[in-house]
Structures are given as C-alpha cells and as structure tokens.
Design a protein around this motif. Sequence first.
Motif, PDB file in Angstrom:
ATOM      1  N   ILE A 121       0.860  -1.225   0.006  1.00  0.00           N
ATOM      2  CA  ILE A 121       0.087   0.191  -0.059  1.00  0.00           C
ATOM      3  C   ILE A 121       0.943   1.372   0.079  1.00  0.00           C
ATOM      4  CG2 ILE A 121      -1.775  -0.927   1.143  1.00  0.00           C
ATOM      5  CD1 ILE A 121      -0.954   0.103   3.703  1.00  0.00           C
ATOM      6  N   ASP A 122       0.465   2.316  -0.524  1.00  0.00           N
ATOM      7  CA  ASP A 122       1.041   3.798  -0.554  1.00  0.00           C
ATOM      8  C   ASP A 122       0.430   4.405   0.634  1.00  0.00           C
ATOM      9  OD1 ASP A 122       2.200   6.005  -0.987  1.00  0.00           O
ATOM     10  OD2 ASP A 122       1.213   6.441  -2.903  1.00  0.00           O
ATOM     11  N   PRO A 123       1.293   4.477   1.752  1.00  0.00           N
ATOM     12  CA  PRO A 123       0.708   5.016   2.758  1.00  0.00           C
ATOM     13  C   PRO A 123       0.844   6.809   2.696  1.00  0.00           C
ATOM     14  CG  PRO A 123       2.970   4.527   3.398  1.00  0.00           C
ATOM     15  CD  PRO A 123       2.407   3.969   2.056  1.00  0.00           C
ATOM     16  N   SER A 124       1.349   7.133   1.862  1.00  0.00           N
ATOM     17  CA  SER A 124       1.383   8.946   1.623  1.00  0.00           C
ATOM     18  C   SER A 124       0.151   9.558   1.985  1.00  0.00           C
ATOM     19  CB  SER A 124       2.133   9.040   0.397  1.00  0.00           C
ATOM     20  OG  SER A 124       1.389   8.858  -0.732  1.00  0.00           O
ATOM     21  N   ALA A 125      -0.899   9.161   1.351  1.00  0.00           N
ATOM     22  CA  ALA A 125      -2.042   9.758   1.671  1.00  0.00           C
ATOM     23  C   ALA A 125      -2.468  10.044   3.154  1.00  0.00           C
ATOM     24  CB  ALA A 125      -3.333   9.547   0.784  1.00  0.00           C
ATOM     25  N   PHE A 126      -2.157   8.768   3.885  1.00  0.00           N
ATOM     26  CA  PHE A 126      -2.547   8.791   5.322  1.00  0.00           C
ATOM     27  C   PHE A 126      -1.597   9.642   5.962  1.00  0.00           C
ATOM     28  CE2 PHE A 126      -3.950   5.032   3.221  1.00  0.00           C
ATOM     29  CZ  PHE A 126      -4.944   4.854   3.701  1.00  0.00           C
ATOM     30  N   VAL A 127      -0.281   9.850   5.787  1.00  0.00           N
ATOM     31  CA  VAL A 127       0.649  10.614   6.466  1.00  0.00           C
ATOM     32  C   VAL A 127       0.509  12.143   6.246  1.00  0.00           C
ATOM     33  CG1 VAL A 127       3.127  11.397   6.357  1.00  0.00           C
ATOM     34  CG2 VAL A 127       2.588   9.047   5.846  1.00  0.00           C
TER      35      VAL A 127
END
Length: 125
Positions: free
Chosen positions: A40-46
């Motif tokens: 998963i790409d966690p960048s949106a959550f960060v």
Amino acid sequence: MQDHTNQQRPGTTYNNFLPNAQGVIIGEQQNVMQNNTVGIDPSAFVQLAGYVGQISSTLGISEADRAELERVAQELHDEATSANPEPDRMRQFTTRVKAMLVDAGATAAAQVGIQMAEQALGTLV
C-alpha cells in the motif's frame, strides 16, 4: 541452420533473487507492464495526519475533542510510517479521524480533511 539458432547471443545476463515474489514475469520480454497491488502507499495517510495536526486548533471544538483528534491523527501517522503499515489499522484510524472532522462542523478546514480521508480510504483495496 541449427548451428545458427543454438548460438549464444551476446548480451547482459541478470540474475535476480526474488523471495516471496508474486506476479513475477519469467523469461525474456520487451515492453512489460506489471502491476503490484500487494503493498500500500501510505503517503495519503501521512498527509492526512499532518493536515489534521495543522488545523485541529482552528476547528472550534472542545479541548478534549481536539486532544483526542490529535491523538488519533498521531496514531494514524505512526502506523502509516511504520515498517509494515497494516491496512486495517490505517482504515480504523482514518475512519475515526473522518468521523471527528464531520462532528467538528462544516468549516472549510474540516471539509478538506474529510475529502483527504475519503481519498486515503479509497486507496485501500
């Protein structure tokens, strides 16, 4: 003719060790496109967690609600930046942040946060 087809062709040989590989393409191909949906790409959550930290004081909510919102956002950030982020935990924290932003009212800052939360949740399959 057979001597010609059995000849070694000059070129570079790459040997790759791929432990636990999924969807690996083996052989010699050109123009290969491979999609990987395992991670998963966690960048949106960060980004969401950081945004909430920036706007929490502008939402006009009680100090207790603000502290809880910031706590959940910090947990979201911690999970998203961990070595192995768990999609279920990120979903749980993001859903909680979104609900608290909805409860905060219809401020522009809250609405942007709600949209960011929805976009982040949309990245989880």
